[in-house]
Scaffold this motif. Structure first.
Motif, PDB file in Angstrom:
ATOM      1  N   HIS A 229       0.847  -1.198   0.000  1.00 58.78           N
ATOM      2  CA  HIS A 229       0.000   0.000   0.000  1.00 58.78           C
ATOM      3  C   HIS A 229       0.879   1.244   0.000  1.00 58.78           C
ATOM      4  CE1 HIS A 229       1.263  -0.287   4.186  1.00 58.78           C
ATOM      5  NE2 HIS A 229       0.934   0.983   4.342  1.00 58.78           N
ATOM      6  N   ASP A 231       0.553   5.236   1.784  1.00 60.69           N
ATOM      7  CA  ASP A 231      -0.264   5.835   2.842  1.00 60.69           C
ATOM      8  C   ASP A 231      -1.147   6.954   2.280  1.00 60.69           C
ATOM      9  OD1 ASP A 231       0.958   4.081   4.549  1.00 60.69           O
ATOM     10  OD2 ASP A 231       2.316   5.550   5.435  1.00 60.69           O
ATOM     11  N   HIS A 286       4.710   0.338  -0.072  1.00 57.74           N
ATOM     12  CA  HIS A 286       5.473  -0.395   0.935  1.00 57.74           C
ATOM     13  C   HIS A 286       4.611  -1.508   1.506  1.00 57.74           C
ATOM     14  CE1 HIS A 286       3.536   3.047   2.922  1.00 57.74           C
ATOM     15  NE2 HIS A 286       3.527   2.354   4.053  1.00 57.74           N
TER      16      HIS A 286
END
Ligand SMILES: O=C(O)CCC(=O)C(=O)O
Ligand SMILES: [Fe+2]
Length: 352
Positions: A229, A231, A286
């Motif tokens: 994902h 952020d 990440h």
């Protein structure tokens, strides 16, 4: 959040699944995983390492120019860096990790006192389940809105250990100050007024604190602690576990391990700064991998703009050679969460 009218099923904590490890629900398993998840590249040469920045130098007039150039490069190429010399004592960071770990080691009944409720992210629990075939993450969490102060909902805050609350309040205050230092430095590194991003965000934005607890996992090659994902924040601060690695960042289509640097904070750009910087700073993909023998605990703090503020590329970063790359939007997090649980990137919907 979950679609209205749909009753949300709250999944079991991962700590409880571990009592019956032969029978893991298939939503946790990536058949194709192989050894792949854990074979990420270990940075070998300097230019393959997540950059390390000295925050003290960043705010010192004589060295700032050089550090600002490093910051710009780090956020353009990696979207993240490890911050050292940030002014927080080792003993305090230890305390933050310690109170969090103590909470996850409490009996189930005690933890459930601050359990998450359907359709709400706050409290102790795990993923919101939007659909029966959703991939699940091997993590239990406590998720809290820590700012603005008048929006804290203490019913979701652990009452034990006794010093949990005071430690979280102190940690929030320190990271909030650091976030202002970083957002100003980021603006300066783009030749913008130093308050530019702070003004774009407003001063009533939410700050969310998430304690990620990853129990040991019997199938570490087929399970992820946190799925791939980026952020949805403006910026995120991550306090890593002091012994167990797990965070990986994607750069140039390759996964890199983020090494543990004692006392460092990992700082990454979220989608909303990617948008405001008109794509000059990248919000990196990440993920977190799990460990067969060891538990891992990390503490993430996410900064968000006022939900009333329109987020869009800063005018000064739009010109003939760099046309506007993203559409304006408000309240990005709502859209973000639905996409996140489906393994999709919300930012794609705003690209022009
Ligand atoms: O636990 C980690 O290493 C990563 C945490 C993270 O990416 C997040 O909470 O968004
Ligand atoms: Fe993240």
């Amino acid at each position: 959040m979950a679609e209205s009218g749909v009753v949300e099923i709250i999944g079991k904590p991962v700590q409880e699944l571990l009592l019956n490890p032969q029978n893991l629900p298939k939503n946790y398993l990536y058949e194709e995983g192989g050894a792949g998840f854990r074979d990420a590249l270990v940075p070998s040469q300097d230019d393959e390492c997540i950059p390390v920045l000295d925050l003290h130098l960043l705010s010192s007039p004589s060295a700032a120019q050089q550090e600002l150039a490093k910051l710009h490069l780090a956020l353009h190429s990696w979207g993240c860096f490890q911050a050292i010399n940030h002014g927080m004592e080792r003993s305090f960071l230890e305390k933050v990790r310690e109170v969090s770990k103590q909470f996850f080691h409490l009996p189930k009944e005690e933890k459930e006192k601050c359990g998450r409720e359907p359709k709400n992210v706050q409290g102790y629990g795990n993923d919101i389940i939007y659909s029966a075939n959703q991939r699940l993450d091997w993590t239990d969490r406590v998720y809290l809105k820590v700012l603005p102060e008048d929006q804290r909902e203490f019913k979701f805050w652990p009452q034990k250990p006794d010093d949990f609350r005071s430690t979280v309040l102190q940690y929030t205050e320190s990271i909030k100050l650091l976030s202002e230092v970083i957002l100003k430095a980021m603006a300066k590194s783009l030749n913008l007024e130093e308050d530019c991003f702070l003004n774009e965000c407003g001063d009533r934005g939410d700050t969310m604190l998430r304690f990620n607890y990853y129990p040991p996992c019997p199938m570490p090659d087929h399970v992820l602690g946190l799925k791939t994902h980026a952020d949805g924040s403006t910026i995120t601060f991550l306090l890593q576990d002091k012994e167990v690695e797990g965070l990986q960042v994607l750069k140039d289509d390759k996964w890199f391990k983020v090494p543990i640097i004692p006392d460092a904070l990992v700082i990454n750009v979220g989608d909303q700064i990617e948008i405001m910087s008109n794509g000059i700073f990248q919000s990196p993909l990440h993920r977190a991998v799990v460990n067969a023998e060891k538990e891992r605990l990390t503490v993430a703090m996410f900064f968000l703009p006022d939900s009333e503020k329109e987020i869009k590329p800063v005018d000064k970063l739009v010109n003939e050679s760099r046309p506007v790359l993203y559409k304006p939007m408000k309240n990005y997090v709502d859209i973000y969460f639905q996409n996140y649980q489906q393994g999709k990137r919300a930012i794609e919907a705003f690209k022009i």
